[in-house]
Design an enzyme around this catalytic site. Sequence first.
Site, short mmCIF file in Angstrom:
data_model
loop_
_atom_site.label_atom_id
_atom_site.label_comp_id
_atom_site.label_asym_id
_atom_site.label_seq_id
_atom_site.Cartn_x
_atom_site.Cartn_y
_atom_site.Cartn_z
N LYS A 80 0.86 -1.19 0.00
CA LYS A 80 0.00 0.00 0.00
C LYS A 80 0.90 1.23 0.00
CE LYS A 80 -4.52 0.62 0.25
NZ LYS A 80 -5.60 -0.20 -0.26
N GLY A 180 -23.57 3.75 4.45
CA GLY A 180 -22.71 4.35 3.43
C GLY A 180 -23.10 3.86 2.05
N VAL A 181 -23.75 4.76 1.28
CA VAL A 181 -24.16 4.36 -0.07
C VAL A 181 -23.39 5.18 -1.11
CG1 VAL A 181 -26.35 3.17 0.18
CG2 VAL A 181 -26.32 5.63 0.44
N GLY A 182 -22.06 5.09 -1.00
CA GLY A 182 -21.18 5.72 -1.98
C GLY A 182 -20.98 4.77 -3.15
N HIS A 183 -19.75 4.68 -3.64
CA HIS A 183 -19.50 3.86 -4.82
C HIS A 183 -19.93 2.40 -4.63
CE1 HIS A 183 -16.81 7.25 -5.83
NE2 HIS A 183 -17.23 6.97 -7.04
N VAL A 184 -19.40 1.75 -3.61
CA VAL A 184 -19.71 0.33 -3.43
C VAL A 184 -21.12 0.14 -2.85
CG1 VAL A 184 -18.99 -1.85 -2.43
CG2 VAL A 184 -17.27 -0.17 -3.03
N TYR A 186 -23.81 1.88 -3.01
CA TYR A 186 -24.90 2.08 -3.99
C TYR A 186 -25.02 0.86 -4.91
CZ TYR A 186 -27.35 3.92 -8.06
OH TYR A 186 -28.22 4.10 -9.11
P1 NAD Z 1 -17.12 6.13 -1.08
O1 NAD Z 1 -16.37 7.24 -0.48
O2 NAD Z 1 -17.59 6.23 -2.47
O3 NAD Z 1 -18.40 5.77 -0.18
C1 NAD Z 1 -18.42 5.87 1.20
C2 NAD Z 1 -19.76 6.48 1.58
O4 NAD Z 1 -19.89 6.44 3.00
C3 NAD Z 1 -19.91 7.93 1.16
O5 NAD Z 1 -21.14 8.10 0.47
C4 NAD Z 1 -19.88 8.71 2.47
O6 NAD Z 1 -20.70 9.87 2.42
C5 NAD Z 1 -20.46 7.68 3.42
N1 NAD Z 1 -20.12 7.86 4.83
C6 NAD Z 1 -18.96 8.30 5.38
N2 NAD Z 1 -19.04 8.26 6.72
C7 NAD Z 1 -20.27 7.77 7.01
C8 NAD Z 1 -20.94 7.48 8.23
N3 NAD Z 1 -20.37 7.69 9.42
N4 NAD Z 1 -22.20 6.98 8.16
C9 NAD Z 1 -22.79 6.75 6.97
N5 NAD Z 1 -22.21 7.03 5.79
C10 NAD Z 1 -20.95 7.52 5.81
O7 NAD Z 1 -16.18 4.83 -0.88
P2 NAD Z 1 -16.33 3.43 -1.58
O8 NAD Z 1 -15.39 3.33 -2.70
O9 NAD Z 1 -17.77 3.11 -1.76
O10 NAD Z 1 -15.74 2.48 -0.42
C11 NAD Z 1 -16.49 2.20 0.74
C12 NAD Z 1 -15.66 1.36 1.67
O11 NAD Z 1 -15.31 0.13 1.03
C13 NAD Z 1 -14.33 1.99 2.09
O12 NAD Z 1 -14.03 1.58 3.40
C14 NAD Z 1 -13.33 1.37 1.13
O13 NAD Z 1 -12.02 1.35 1.67
C15 NAD Z 1 -13.89 -0.03 0.99
N6 NAD Z 1 -13.53 -0.70 -0.24
C16 NAD Z 1 -13.86 -0.15 -1.44
C17 NAD Z 1 -13.53 -0.82 -2.61
C18 NAD Z 1 -13.92 -0.27 -3.96
O14 NAD Z 1 -13.92 -1.01 -4.94
N7 NAD Z 1 -14.27 1.01 -4.06
C19 NAD Z 1 -12.88 -2.05 -2.55
C20 NAD Z 1 -12.57 -2.61 -1.30
C21 NAD Z 1 -12.91 -1.92 -0.15
#
Ligand code: NAD
Length: 348
Positions: A80, A180-184, A186
């Site tokens: 990392k 948390g409904v961000g990238h993953v 959602y």
């Molecule tokens: P992202 O930033 O797109 O989504 C995270 C979401 O969580 C955001 O919408 C944010 O507003 C929300 N959030 C933050 N704090 C919060 C809280 N206290 N309560 C509720 N919502 C909250 O990130 P992502 O890419 O969707 O990744 C989400 C998690 O999955 C992270 O921990 C990341 O390390 C892990 N992850 C992601 C991937 C990937 O392919 N993107 C792969 C492996 C692990």
Amino acid sequence: MGIFDTMSHYDFGELHLERDAATGLRAVIAIHDTRLGPALGGCRFIQYDSDDDAVVDALRLARSMTYKAALSGVPHGGGKAVIMRPAGEFDRVALFRAFGAFVDALGGHYITAEDSGTGLEDMEVVRTVTEHVTGVKAEHGGSGDPSPWTARGVRRGIQALAAHALGRSDLEGLRVVVQGVGHVGYHLCKELHALGCQLVVADVDPLKAERAQRELGAEVVELEHVFATECDVFAPCALGSALDDRTIPRLRCAIVAGAANNQLAAPHNGDDLYQRGIVYAPDYALNAGGLINVACEVTGYDRERVTTQVDAIHDTILQIAERAKAGESPTHRVADTMAQEKLRQASR
Ligand code: NAD
């Protein structure tokens, strides 16, 4: 703690530091294990309160990349990178070019990718300096956004645990809380909605929660109610350390299975879940879909191979849950043991 003590605490042999006065780059590359292949892992670009915080973040994340790759059959080690975001003005392109040179100097021992705070455009800059980079544009061999693959793997793991813990052959009517409904998160909601799940969501960004409500009929709850909402599955998909001494006693679910990295604030929190009869899908075993997708770029992208490998997360999670049940042991400890077994086999 001194630097070598910190490294031994996190079980590390290799740590690289780079400072570039011209661009303001202060970066760390932590390589945890390369028995399965060159280290692969994303590059974080966020502000840190101290140098120690940046080093510890890189060490913790790299170690879970080793375990993630080992359990998902990805031929890579765990690594990392962390770039400390400068407090004032900076030239982003120059900074990422300097980072690319840092990666290049390691000669392919570490391959970088996107992570929190970095994106495709940054990886394109890195690519101008080194070939040891993934997460670039499709015309340069890139595989695009990894999030849908991560979500697919999480959904497969939920299916495995719904069968194992609840005797369910489908997910119709299963109540899932997604934090948390961000990238993953959602994409996970979309996958679960298509299978008839009842969704409950919470997000610090109200627009994201509203989108899940509008498009997928999800119920929206306040942030502080997310842990105590009764459900079958609680899916942490926000930041790390969601499961701690304060939140675990509030949970009212049978299964915890989400995408977030480092969900357990401390290892004893995994024991707490086990003692409460909650089946926990170890985060690095469940969220490997994105890594599987990006790793495929290194050898030449093959969508069919990625699909098969991501879907196999189902069997990995089932195996962990079955071994945990048979051995009367918490799932996070079983997953560690399984990953260590694979690493030992590779070093023979
Ligand atoms: P992202 O930033 O797109 O989504 C995270 C979401 O969580 C955001 O919408 C944010 O507003 C929300 N959030 C933050 N704090 C919060 C809280 N206290 N309560 C509720 N919502 C909250 O990130 P992502 O890419 O969707 O990744 C989400 C998690 O999955 C992270 O921990 C990341 O390390 C892990 N992850 C992601 C991937 C990937 O392919 N993107 C792969 C492996 C692990």
